[in-house]
Design an enzyme around this catalytic site. Structure first.
Site, PDB file in Angstrom:
ATOM      1  N   TYR A 142       0.756  -1.084  -0.261  1.00 28.25           N
ATOM      2  CA  TYR A 142       0.006   0.102  -0.022  1.00 28.25           C
ATOM      3  C   TYR A 142       0.831   1.259  -0.011  1.00 28.25           C
ATOM      4  CZ  TYR A 142      -3.601   3.229   1.269  1.00 28.25           C
ATOM      5  OH  TYR A 142      -4.404   4.385   1.454  1.00 28.25           O
ATOM      6  N   ASP A 238       9.481   3.514   0.133  1.00 27.00           N
ATOM      7  CA  ASP A 238       8.324   4.166   0.701  1.00 27.00           C
ATOM      8  C   ASP A 238       8.721   3.810   2.148  1.00 27.00           C
ATOM      9  OD1 ASP A 238       6.095   5.097   1.996  1.00 27.00           O
ATOM     10  OD2 ASP A 238       4.658   3.880   0.487  1.00 27.00           O
ATOM     11  N   LYS A 266       4.230  10.666   8.422  1.00 23.93           N
ATOM     12  CA  LYS A 266       3.304  11.253   9.613  1.00 23.93           C
ATOM     13  C   LYS A 266       4.176  11.005  10.781  1.00 23.93           C
ATOM     14  CE  LYS A 266       1.357   6.779   9.111  1.00 23.93           C
ATOM     15  NZ  LYS A 266       0.272   5.916   8.440  1.00 23.93           N
TER      16      LYS A 266
HETATM   17  N1  PMP Z   1       2.982   4.607   2.218  1.00 25.86           N
HETATM   18  C1  PMP Z   1       2.623   3.560   3.275  1.00 25.86           C
HETATM   19  C2  PMP Z   1       3.781   2.530   3.362  1.00 25.86           C
HETATM   20  C3  PMP Z   1       1.595   3.512   4.258  1.00 25.86           C
HETATM   21  O1  PMP Z   1       1.454   2.836   4.967  1.00 25.86           O
HETATM   22  C4  PMP Z   1       0.749   4.843   3.976  1.00 25.86           C
HETATM   23  C5  PMP Z   1      -0.362   4.893   5.226  1.00 25.86           C
HETATM   24  N2  PMP Z   1       0.007   4.827   6.313  1.00 25.86           N
HETATM   25  C6  PMP Z   1       0.730   5.506   2.885  1.00 25.86           C
HETATM   26  C7  PMP Z   1       1.849   5.611   2.179  1.00 25.86           C
HETATM   27  C8  PMP Z   1      -0.215   6.822   2.896  1.00 25.86           C
HETATM   28  O2  PMP Z   1       0.061   7.843   3.786  1.00 25.86           O
HETATM   29  P1  PMP Z   1      -1.001   8.914   4.194  1.00 25.86           P
HETATM   30  O3  PMP Z   1      -2.187   7.952   4.949  1.00 25.86           O
HETATM   31  O4  PMP Z   1      -0.536   9.712   5.068  1.00 25.86           O
HETATM   32  O5  PMP Z   1      -1.640   9.255   2.829  1.00 25.86           O
END
Ligand code: PMP
Length: 423
Positions: A142, A238, A266
């Site tokens: 994801y 990521d 975050k």
């Molecule tokens: N990449 C990963 C690996 C995630 O786990 C997430 C969600 N936690 C995201 C991207 C997307 O981040 P956001 O919820 O801040 O849009």
């Protein structure tokens, strides 16, 4: 009716499914989420007046625990000076300088307001720089909810081909997303061979967390690096979940592999809306206004979020990550002993302060093994632990998080409760 039930009933009338984020409830069927009202350190308190030891920690955002005084002070101090300027600010420059100093692969960095935005922007940049359209992601991975990632992701249902995992995603977009198997280098090699010189980027979490914690097999990340080098493909890590959680230098530091671009999320903002991406200067210079790639955002580089980022980074530089890993290991080892005594087959994958409890009799090293775990047993564990005052993630393919706000007493109380429940 409990306060949470009442709130959920009201929410369902005005918010689709009753939630702003589907991950806040059970995926398969909407179950009443617990509405939270306040939190401090390792503890979170519900609208129903129940207190929990929290192992969700805002999906991993809160490395230093809930409402850490230093982070709260940074946020409130900045808010008093203006919530948003519509102009760049000093804190944005300072945070960018410090990030580039601390994270080895960062020459330059762009701030945004979510991991979703950062991941989508990083892929656009890779496409711009290579002049290619295709993207390799991994089954079960994801990277936010942009169209291109809604293919075989943990929230979009299983699929084996490049077909949309969500309604509303054009087939033409999904068709450009090719699927590798995490920890299976040969699967990536095959795709690259079949799509000769057409793959702009590989996007991967250095430690998979979207299907629960699955560490990289020995040589996997190094192999991806080499395949990218050989094929002129951009390697994107990521690190939304792993940056600053796995130490100051994140997954790339732990495993010694340098990506071309990374995504930070975050954790750096202490839970405020945030995302960033960055990496090689020759790639980042393609961004407008200098280059010809557009990416923006009214709240990008927001002064309040930047102030939180500076506070978190300062604390991360002084943090004892080893102590947190040790505390987490105490919980993991204790749980393993408890489940063994209950004759309950379990594998707990731990990396640093993250772990996933897989109810499985075999090691969980890839998505195929993740898909065989006993999710019903996990759901029962989760429900019983919640009733006892311990907030574990709702699904058995999610990540439990500890934080610097957790104390030995939290861990030992959790173990006592786990020993007392029947499974
Ligand atoms: N990449 C990963 C690996 C995630 O786990 C997430 C969600 N936690 C995201 C991207 C997307 O981040 P956001 O919820 O801040 O849009």
């Amino acid at each position: 009716m409990t306060a949470s039930e009442e709130l959920f009933e009201r929410a369902c009338r005005v918010i689709p499914g009753g939630v702003s984020n589907p991950a806040a409830t059970c995926y398969e069927k909407a179950c009443t989420p617990i509405y939270m009202e306040s939190a401090f350190g390792s503890r979170i308190r519900s609208a129903d007046g129940q207190e929990f030891v929290d192992y969700i920690m805002s999906f991993g955002s809160l490395l230093f625990g809930h409402a850490h005084p230093q982070i709260v002070a940074a946020i409130t101090g900045a808010i008093g000076l203006g919530v948003s300027f519509g102009a760049p600010c000093r804190q944005e420059v300072e945070l960018a300088e410090q990030l580039c100093r601390v994270v080895p692969s960062l020459d330059m960095v762009r701030m945004l307001s979510s991991g979703t935005e950062a991941a989508a922007s990083a892929v656009r940049l890779a496409r711009a720089c290579t002049g290619r359209d295709k993207l390799i992601k991994f089954h079960g991975g994801y990277h936010g909810f942009s169209d291109m990632f809604m293919v075989a992701c943990s929230c979009g249902g299983p699929s084996n081909r490049s077909v949309p995992g969500s309604r509303g995603v054009p087939q033409a977009t999904a068709g450009n997303t090719l699927l590798g198997q995490y920890n299976d280098l040969a699967s990536v090699e095959t795709i690259l061979k079949r799509n000769n010189e057409d793959v702009a980027a590989i996007i991967v979490e250095p430690v998979a967390t979207s299907m629960g914690v699955v560490p990289p097999a020995s040589g996997f990340l190094e192999g991806l690096r080499k395949l990218c080098d050989d094929n002129g493909t951009v390697l994107i890590f990521d690190e939304t979940v792993t940056a600053f959680r796995l130490g100051l230098t994140g997954g790339q530091g732990c495993y010694g592999v340098r990506p071309d671009l990374i995504i930070i999320g975050k954790i750096l903002s202490g839970g405020l809306p945030f995302g960033a991406y960055g990496g090689r200067a020759d790639l980042m210079r393609e961004l407008g206004p200098q280059g010809k790639l557009y990416q923006g955002g009214s709240t990008a580089g927001n002064p309040v979020v930047m102030a939180a980022g500076l506070a978190v980074l300062k604390m991360a530089e002084q943090a004892d990550y080893e102590a947190l890993e040790k505390l987490t290991s105490r919980l993991v080892t204790g749980l393993e002993e408890i489940f063994a005594a209950k004759d309950c087959p379990v594998r707990i994958n731990q990396v640093g302060s993250m772990f996933t409890i897989f109810f499985s009799a075999q090691d969980v090293c890839d998505l195929a093994a993740v898909q065989k775990v006993d999710l019903l047993r996990y759901a029962e564990f989760c429900r019983k632990m919640r009733a006892a005052g311990f907030n574990f993630p709702l699904t058995g393919q999610s990540v439990c998080m500890t934080s610097f706000g957790h104390r030995l007493e939290d861990i030992d109380r959790t173990l006592e409760a786990a020993a007392a429940i029947e499974l």
